[in-house]
Design a protein around this motif. Structure first.
Motif, short mmCIF file in Angstrom:
data_model
loop_
_atom_site.label_atom_id
_atom_site.label_comp_id
_atom_site.label_asym_id
_atom_site.label_seq_id
_atom_site.Cartn_x
_atom_site.Cartn_y
_atom_site.Cartn_z
N GLN A 32 38.61 35.18 40.48
CA GLN A 32 37.36 34.44 40.40
C GLN A 32 36.25 35.15 41.17
O GLN A 32 36.52 35.99 42.04
CB GLN A 32 37.54 33.02 40.95
CG GLN A 32 38.60 32.22 40.22
CD GLN A 32 38.50 30.75 40.53
OE1 GLN A 32 37.51 30.10 40.21
NE2 GLN A 32 39.53 30.21 41.13
N VAL A 33 35.06 34.80 40.84
CA VAL A 33 33.88 35.27 41.58
C VAL A 33 33.32 34.07 42.32
O VAL A 33 32.90 33.08 41.71
CB VAL A 33 32.83 35.86 40.62
CG1 VAL A 33 31.59 36.28 41.41
CG2 VAL A 33 33.40 37.04 39.85
N ILE A 34 33.35 34.13 43.64
CA ILE A 34 32.96 32.98 44.47
C ILE A 34 31.81 33.41 45.38
O ILE A 34 31.96 34.33 46.21
CB ILE A 34 34.13 32.48 45.31
CG1 ILE A 34 35.29 32.05 44.39
CG2 ILE A 34 33.71 31.31 46.20
CD1 ILE A 34 36.52 31.58 45.14
N ASP A 198 30.71 38.82 46.16
CA ASP A 198 31.27 37.61 45.56
C ASP A 198 32.64 37.88 44.93
O ASP A 198 33.54 37.04 44.98
CB ASP A 198 30.31 37.07 44.50
CG ASP A 198 29.00 36.58 45.11
OD1 ASP A 198 28.93 36.49 46.35
OD2 ASP A 198 28.06 36.29 44.35
N SER A 199 32.80 39.06 44.34
CA SER A 199 34.09 39.41 43.75
C SER A 199 35.16 39.57 44.82
O SER A 199 36.30 39.14 44.66
CB SER A 199 33.97 40.70 42.93
OG SER A 199 33.07 40.51 41.84
N GLY A 202 36.21 36.22 45.99
CA GLY A 202 37.10 35.58 45.02
C GLY A 202 38.53 36.07 45.17
O GLY A 202 39.48 35.28 45.11
N ARG A 203 38.68 37.39 45.38
CA ARG A 203 40.04 37.93 45.54
C ARG A 203 40.66 37.47 46.84
O ARG A 203 41.86 37.15 46.91
CB ARG A 203 40.01 39.46 45.47
CG ARG A 203 39.64 39.99 44.09
CD ARG A 203 39.96 41.46 43.97
NE ARG A 203 39.11 42.28 44.82
CZ ARG A 203 37.92 42.76 44.45
NH1 ARG A 203 37.43 42.48 43.24
NH2 ARG A 203 37.23 43.53 45.26
N GLN A 206 41.67 33.85 46.45
CA GLN A 206 42.86 33.76 45.60
C GLN A 206 44.11 34.09 46.39
O GLN A 206 45.15 33.42 46.25
CB GLN A 206 42.71 34.71 44.41
CG GLN A 206 43.84 34.61 43.40
CD GLN A 206 43.83 33.29 42.65
OE1 GLN A 206 42.79 32.66 42.51
NE2 GLN A 206 45.00 32.88 42.17
#
Length: 457
Positions: A32-34, A198-199, A202-203, A206
């Motif tokens: 995801q990109v958060i 943001d990537s 996301g990682r 996760q």
């Protein structure tokens, strides 16, 4: 070479029917990109196939509540944007995960004042099919503060509990948690972003969600291992006493021993049936946790335990407990097999001894019968000779009366020894014939027995 030529080449080739599915499998669970700030709530729910289908139908009602067309087909990973809320559902072998990301974060709000499920209908969340095993909030904050300034403020967000923190990805962020349940029944994680995109966020999020989920899944078998351990100790002692009993006594009640051995074997196999899958799954989840911890690349912050240090110190002994119980079950099963082989050997030896006694008894009876047979044969020779001589006498008298002149008494006297000798020789010949058949049968039985022994060896 243009694309049209390349397509023509590929159309003429034979591809595996699952080739495209293999490619898609690598992209079935994208990272995801958060952005920061964001509020994330992660749930892992144990379920069977029926409950998984019920969950999908239940998820469709959430789309309807937000005025969005629900998905028609259930997939491994479903991700949709519902206004300012992102909903992600992933199916696993034993559980289903839900990740809710709330992007509408009020300014100057504390990290856990607003959560990822704040926008969800409470009735929808409470009626979720299945059992929740993992539930925690993860707050993503942008922060440029130093650790000395950040730490006193962070402690307020975790209700005064002891913190576990680290600096992953070469210090580009700070991760704080307690790995405990808080007053709202959820766990808490806080990511303070310094220089991560943001990537990357996301990682990182996760990995944290997977670590917490797999950690709790790995611990499911610990109560089962603790329940089995005392019973295994009692069965182990019982099996040791049984083995000692076999080694010290030549005469035992084989039926009673076999009954006890069968009872122990049945209980061990029952425990193995209940625990084998669970212990194997625990090992697999533990390996996944260790792999995700390596991927975090943590550094220590302000003298606090890192997530890796805390989990390896607390989780690894629990996993090893399950592993030791599983290995103990396997060892007991093998020992039972060896004792069973010993009992089978004793039974076979006992049967062989009984067979030898039976054969010896049969041999004695055969000798007696042979002696009786010889006696009967002597009487039979006399009886047959007597009747034969009588028939010869009748024939001689008939011949003499018909005009044939000879000395009847002399002829009859000469016929008696001839008849007796002939009857005796005929009887002996028949007797030798049957003895020969018996000898051939005995030799054939011995040959079959020898072949059987060689096959067993």
């Amino acid at each position: 070479m243009n694309n049209e030529v390349l397509q023509n080449i590929s159309q003429g080739m034979r591809f595996h029917p699952l080739r495209e599915a293999f490619y898609e499998e690598m992209h079935s669970r994208p990272f995801q990109v958060i952005p920061s700030p964001a509020r994330v709530t992660h749930l892992a729910i144990l379920c069977d196939d029926t409950q998984r289908q019920e969950q999908f139908e239940h998820l469709k009602t959430l789309f309807t509540a937000f005025g969005v067309t629900p998905p028609e087909h259930d997939e491994v990973c479903i991700q949709y944007e519902l206004g300012g809320l992102r909903v992600r559902r992933e199916k696993h072998l034993e559980f289903t995960t839900y990740t809710f990301i709330n992007f509408d974060v009020p300014a100057d709000s504390d990290p856990f004042d607003v959560t990822g499920v704040a926008a969800l209908p409470h009735a929808w969340l409470q009626s979720m099919p299945g059992e929740v095993i993992t539930a925690f909030h993860l707050s993503v904050e942008a922060s440029d503060s130093d650790d000395d300034v950040m730490l006193p403020r962070v402690k307020q967000f975790f209700e005064g509990m002891r913190l576990v923190g680290s600096s992953p990805q070469q210090g580009d962020a700070r991760v704080w948690t307690t790995l405990r349940l808080h007053s709202d029944g959820f766990g808490r994680f806080l990511i303070c972003n310094k220089r991560m995109s943001d990537s990357q966020l996301g990682r990182l999020a996760q990995r944290i969600m997977e670590i917490e989920t797999y950690r709790l899944m790995a611990l499911i078998s610990l109560p089962l291992a603790r329940e089995c351990a005392p019973h295994l100790g009692a069965m182990d002692r019982q099996l040791a006493e049984l083995t000692q009993h076999l080694s010290e006594r030549d005469v035992i009640n084989e039926k009673e021993v076999l009954s006890e051995l069968t009872f122990i074997a049945a209980r061990v196999e029952d425990y193995r049936a209940k625990t084998t899958f669970r212990f194997t799954a625990t090992q697999a989840y533990h390996e996944l946790v260790l792999q995700r911890l390596v991927e975090l690349r943590e550094d220590e912050v302000s003298g606090h335990l890192t997530v890796t240090e805390f989990l390896t110190r607390r989780l690894t002994p629990a996993v090893r407990t399950c592993q030791s119980v599983g290995e103990r079950l396997e060892d007991m099963s093998k020992r039972i097999d060896r004792v069973s082989d010993m009992m089978r050997t004793r039974v076979e030896l006992s049967i062989q001894a009984q067979n030898q006694q039976l054969l010896a008894s049969m041999d004695r009876r055969s000798k007696i019968q042979l002696m009786m047979q010889h006696t009967v044969e002597g009487l039979s020779v006399a009886a047959i000779s007597y009747y034969a001589v009588g028939l010869i006498k009748i024939m001689m008298e008939a011949a003499h009366d018909s005009g044939l002149h000879f000395n009847k008494n002399l002829a009859l006297g000469i016929a008696v020894p001839v008849v007796i000798s002939s009857v005796w020789l005929a009887t002996r010949k028949i007797h030798k014939h049957f003895l020969k058949l018996a000898k051939e049968q005995r030799e054939a039985d011995l040959a079959d027995e020898q072949v059987s022994k060689e096959v067993k060896k």
